[in-house]
Motif scaffolding. Structure first.
Motif, PDB file in Angstrom:
ATOM      1  N   PHE A  42       0.835  -1.173   0.070  1.00  0.00           N
ATOM      2  CA  PHE A  42       0.025   0.121   0.015  1.00  0.00           C
ATOM      3  C   PHE A  42       0.908   1.282   0.073  1.00  0.00           C
ATOM      4  N   TRP A  45       2.308   1.965  -3.507  1.00  0.00           N
ATOM      5  CA  TRP A  45       0.998   2.289  -4.287  1.00  0.00           C
ATOM      6  C   TRP A  45       0.758   3.960  -4.123  1.00  0.00           C
ATOM      7  N   PHE A  46       0.645   4.150  -2.541  1.00  0.00           N
ATOM      8  CA  PHE A  46       0.135   5.594  -2.452  1.00  0.00           C
ATOM      9  C   PHE A  46       1.110   6.683  -2.776  1.00  0.00           C
ATOM     10  N   VAL A 102      -7.443  -6.675  -3.778  1.00  0.00           N
ATOM     11  CA  VAL A 102      -6.586  -5.779  -4.490  1.00  0.00           C
ATOM     12  C   VAL A 102      -5.005  -6.384  -4.722  1.00  0.00           C
ATOM     13  N   VAL A 103      -4.653  -7.407  -3.562  1.00  0.00           N
ATOM     14  CA  VAL A 103      -3.309  -8.125  -4.016  1.00  0.00           C
ATOM     15  C   VAL A 103      -3.298  -9.415  -3.185  1.00  0.00           C
ATOM     16  N   THR A 290      -8.033   5.703  -6.679  1.00  0.00           N
ATOM     17  CA  THR A 290      -7.144   5.036  -5.904  1.00  0.00           C
ATOM     18  C   THR A 290      -7.108   3.559  -6.050  1.00  0.00           C
ATOM     19  N   PHE A 291      -8.482   3.170  -6.064  1.00  0.00           N
ATOM     20  CA  PHE A 291      -8.721   1.774  -6.239  1.00  0.00           C
ATOM     21  C   PHE A 291      -8.568   1.287  -7.592  1.00  0.00           C
ATOM     22  N   TYR A 293      -6.326   2.632  -9.622  1.00  0.00           N
ATOM     23  CA  TYR A 293      -5.018   2.575  -9.769  1.00  0.00           C
ATOM     24  C   TYR A 293      -4.269   1.340  -9.274  1.00  0.00           C
ATOM     25  N   MET A 294      -4.601   0.903  -7.863  1.00  0.00           N
ATOM     26  CA  MET A 294      -4.126  -0.274  -7.297  1.00  0.00           C
ATOM     27  C   MET A 294      -4.506  -1.508  -8.092  1.00  0.00           C
ATOM     28  N   ALA A 299       0.513  -0.820 -11.396  1.00  0.00           N
ATOM     29  CA  ALA A 299       0.510  -1.226 -10.020  1.00  0.00           C
ATOM     30  C   ALA A 299       0.702  -2.732  -9.643  1.00  0.00           C
ATOM     31  N   GLN A 300      -0.209  -3.426 -10.265  1.00  0.00           N
ATOM     32  CA  GLN A 300       0.042  -4.979  -9.986  1.00  0.00           C
ATOM     33  C   GLN A 300       1.414  -5.599 -10.127  1.00  0.00           C
TER      34      GLN A 300
END
Length: 328
Positions: A42, A45-46, A102-103, A290-291, A293-294, A299-300
């Motif tokens: 996180f 990503w942020f 998300v992951v 935000t989500f 992008y995650m 991002a992945q």
């Protein structure tokens, strides 16, 4: 076209008013809290979002239970957990609930024992955490007491671990059971993933469960026996192998216990963000950005570098559909 000074002035005032009423997403502050297991992912990503003039996301890595509690009590803009919320708890969220994977990540068995290349069967891991195996010599290492470290807080990681161990060992299921906070017969308790990592790092002869980014310095990862009898280390490749069999329609497992596959790591779970379905107001676009992008491919693709497991494409697409359920 001619414009009077009065027209220009009124236009400027209107523009300022519009800016004050609807700040750009780049200026938007959103706050979350919850699971410590995905915290390093996180944070990466942020930071990336912030550097791309996206929302300014603050995340407090406490534990899954705290993230759920704060979401229910409307104290945060989003929560995070290492397990999806059960229907009974989800019904407590007055503004509706959207759960988004998300992951994924492997639960590593970290240990600190110099000169020991540790390989554990599923039964041996259960017996170590039950205290039945209490000396390193039993595991093929130099003699010495095994010092177990477990979580003291309510943790989704503990829940995922104990779910798998209960599936593997009837004795573990009967003695310890499954839960976010359980009473292990042996060991020292520490708060959060970082607390367990720190204990292992500073305590020779210790063992515990942590996320893969914690495997560094004196903390090594044990190879665990999978369902086909092979001993696998926790990493992106063995985690992806464990996730490959999940279909998009079945993407809400608590933990993937003993997944099939020659190269699968046997302890893998997904991390979820928890969002309100309604009442997000001016934060709506920032949350969705935000989500999204995650869950984006860029991002992945960063997950592997930090020891996490990117979501399979079918799960990623289903998760993106969930993001669209978030409303103002």
């Amino acid at each position: 076209m001619f414009m009077s000074k009065k027209t220009v002035a009124l236009g400027a005032i209107a523009a300022l008013a519009a800016g004050a009423a609807a700040p750009a997403i780049a200026q938007q502050q959103i706050n979350g809290s919850g699971a410590s297991f995905p915290a390093p992912m996180f944070a990466t990503w942020f930071d990336s979002l912030r550097n791309q003039d996206g929302p300014n996301v603050t995340y407090e890595p406490v534990n899954s239970a705290q993230g759920i509690r704060q979401l229910v009590e409307l104290e945060v803009d989003f929560g995070a957990t290492d397990r999806p919320m059960a229907p009974r708890t989800a019904n407590l969220v007055r503004r509706g609930l959207v759960q988004i994977p998300v992951v994924a990540g492997s639960i590593a068995i970290g240990y600190h024992k110099d000169g020991c290349d540790l390989k554990l069967s599923q039964q041996q891991l259960s017996e170590v955490l039950l205290g039945t195996i209490s000396n390193w010599k039993t595991l093929g290492c130099q003699e010495g007491p095994i010092k177990v470290s477990t979580r003291s807080d309510r943790s989704g990681t503990t829940l995922a671990l104990t779910k798998s161990l209960s599936d593997w060992s009837p004795e573990f299921r009967q003695t310890v059971g499954t839960g976010m906070r359980v009473k292990f017969p042996v060991g020292t308790t520490s708060s959060g993933n970082e607390g367990v990592r720190r204990f292992i790092e500073t305590t020779p002869g210790s063992i515990g469960y942590v996320n893969v980014p914690s495997i560094k310095g004196k903390v090594q990862a044990a190879a665990l026996q999978n369902s086909e009898g092979n001993y696998m280390l926790p990493n992106s490749a063995t985690g992806i192998s464990a996730l490959e069999g999940i279909r998009a329609a079945e993407y809400k497992p608590l933990a993937i216990s003993n997944p099939p596959g020659r190269d699968s790591y046997p302890l893998v779970a997904m991390s979820w963000v928890l969002a309100y379905e309604n009442g997000n107001g001016v934060n709506t676009d920032a949350l969705k950005q935000t989500f999204n992008y995650m869950l984006s491919n860029p991002a992945q693709s960063q997950a592997d570098n930090l020891g996490y497991v990117p979501l399979p494409e079918s799960i990623r697409k289903a998760a993106l559909d969930q993001v669209q359920l978030i409303k103002q």
